[in-house]
Design a protein around this motif. Sequence first.
Motif, short mmCIF file in Angstrom:
data_model
loop_
_atom_site.label_atom_id
_atom_site.label_comp_id
_atom_site.label_asym_id
_atom_site.label_seq_id
_atom_site.Cartn_x
_atom_site.Cartn_y
_atom_site.Cartn_z
N LYS A 149 -8.07 3.02 -4.64
CA LYS A 149 -8.11 4.49 -4.55
C LYS A 149 -7.27 5.00 -3.38
O LYS A 149 -6.58 6.01 -3.50
N LEU A 198 1.02 7.48 -12.61
CA LEU A 198 0.07 7.13 -11.54
C LEU A 198 -1.20 6.52 -12.12
O LEU A 198 -1.68 5.49 -11.63
N GLN A 199 -1.73 7.12 -13.16
CA GLN A 199 -2.96 6.61 -13.78
C GLN A 199 -2.71 5.28 -14.48
O GLN A 199 -3.58 4.41 -14.50
N PHE A 224 -2.66 2.45 -11.86
CA PHE A 224 -3.96 2.14 -11.28
C PHE A 224 -5.08 2.11 -12.32
O PHE A 224 -6.25 2.21 -11.97
N GLN A 242 -10.85 11.63 -8.40
CA GLN A 242 -11.24 10.23 -8.62
C GLN A 242 -12.74 10.08 -8.78
O GLN A 242 -13.23 9.28 -9.59
N GLU A 295 -10.01 11.62 -16.28
CA GLU A 295 -8.58 11.59 -15.97
C GLU A 295 -7.78 12.65 -16.74
O GLU A 295 -6.78 13.15 -16.24
N GLN A 304 -3.70 4.69 -4.35
CA GLN A 304 -3.35 5.74 -5.30
C GLN A 304 -3.05 7.06 -4.58
O GLN A 304 -2.10 7.77 -4.91
N SER A 322 0.58 8.90 -4.43
CA SER A 322 0.65 10.31 -4.82
C SER A 322 1.34 11.16 -3.76
O SER A 322 2.17 12.01 -4.07
#
Length: 297
Positions: free
Chosen positions: A158, A145-146, A149, A220, A225, A161, A165
Motif C-alpha cells: 500500500k 496502478l491497480q 498492485f 484503499q 476499486e 502504491q 501514485s
Amino acid sequence: MSSLKIERDTVTETVKNAVTDHAVNKGGFVGSAAAAVAEAAHGQLPGTSGKHPISAVVGTALTGGRKNAGTKGYLAAYLQQLEDHPLRTKMLTAGTLAGSQELLASWLAKDRNKHGNYFTSRVPKMAAYGALVSAPLGHFLIWVLQKIFSGRTSLRAKILQILVSNLIIAPIQNTVYLVAMALIAGAKTFHQVKATVRVGFWRVMRVSWITSPICLAFAQKFLPENTWVPFFNLVSFIIGTYINTVTKKKRLAALRKKHFGDSRDSRAPGGSSVVGGPRPGGVGPEDYPPLGPNPPY
C-alpha cells in the motif's frame, strides 16, 4: 494460522460490539452515525456486505436513508453504470464536474465575462477537457496502478502504491492538466505552453502531494476499486473549486488596481461599479490557468 485467524476475528468482533454499545449509549448525531457504521460493519444494514461500512452508510444516506436501504437508489445505479460502462461513466462524471467547477468558481468570485455572465467560454472548454482528456487519462493510469498492485494488500504494498501514485502518476496528470489549461487560456506557441507548465508545475505538485496520499489511503481502506476515479474526481472538484475561486478573486483585485489605480476603489470612471460585474476591458481570469500565476504570454 487457524488460531491466529480466530483470534483476529474475535478482536474485530469485540471492537465492533464496543463501537455499537458506545454509539447506543452516546446517542445524538455522532452516536447515530457510529451505530450505523457498526451495523453496516456487521452486514446488518440491508443491501450491504460489511466489507465497506463507511461507504455503505454514506451510500445509504445519499439514496434516501435507511427506509430505502438495499433498494436501487441513485448511488447504486451510478455504481452499476461504472461497472457496466466504466469509461463512459467516468467521462460524463469528469466532464460535468470540470464544467461545474469553473461555473461555481466564477460565481463565488463574482467573475463575469464582458457580457456580465458567469457562464464564460471556459465552462464548456473545461467540460470538454474533463470528459475527453482527464477521465480517459485517469482511467488508464489508475487501471495500470491497480493492475500492478492487484492482490497485494500488505502495508508495504500500500505504501509503494502511494509512492508510485505520487511520483509517477501525479506528475503525468498534472503536466497534462497544465498543458490543457494553457491551451484553454489561449496559448498558441510551444513557448507559452512550456511557460505555463514551468510556472505552475511545482505549485500543483505540492497540492497533490498533500492530498493524494490521504485520498489514496482512504480509497484503499474503504472504497471498491471501480469507484476510485470518481472519488478522486470529487476531491479534485472541491479542492480545484477553492483554488480556482481564490485565484479569480486575486486576479480581479489585480485588474481593478491596474485599471483604476486602487484595489480598494471598485468604481470605474463615471461611477459604474465593477465589483462582481464584467471585467474591465473584457479580460481577466478567463485568460489565465486557475493554478499558478499568469505566464508571460
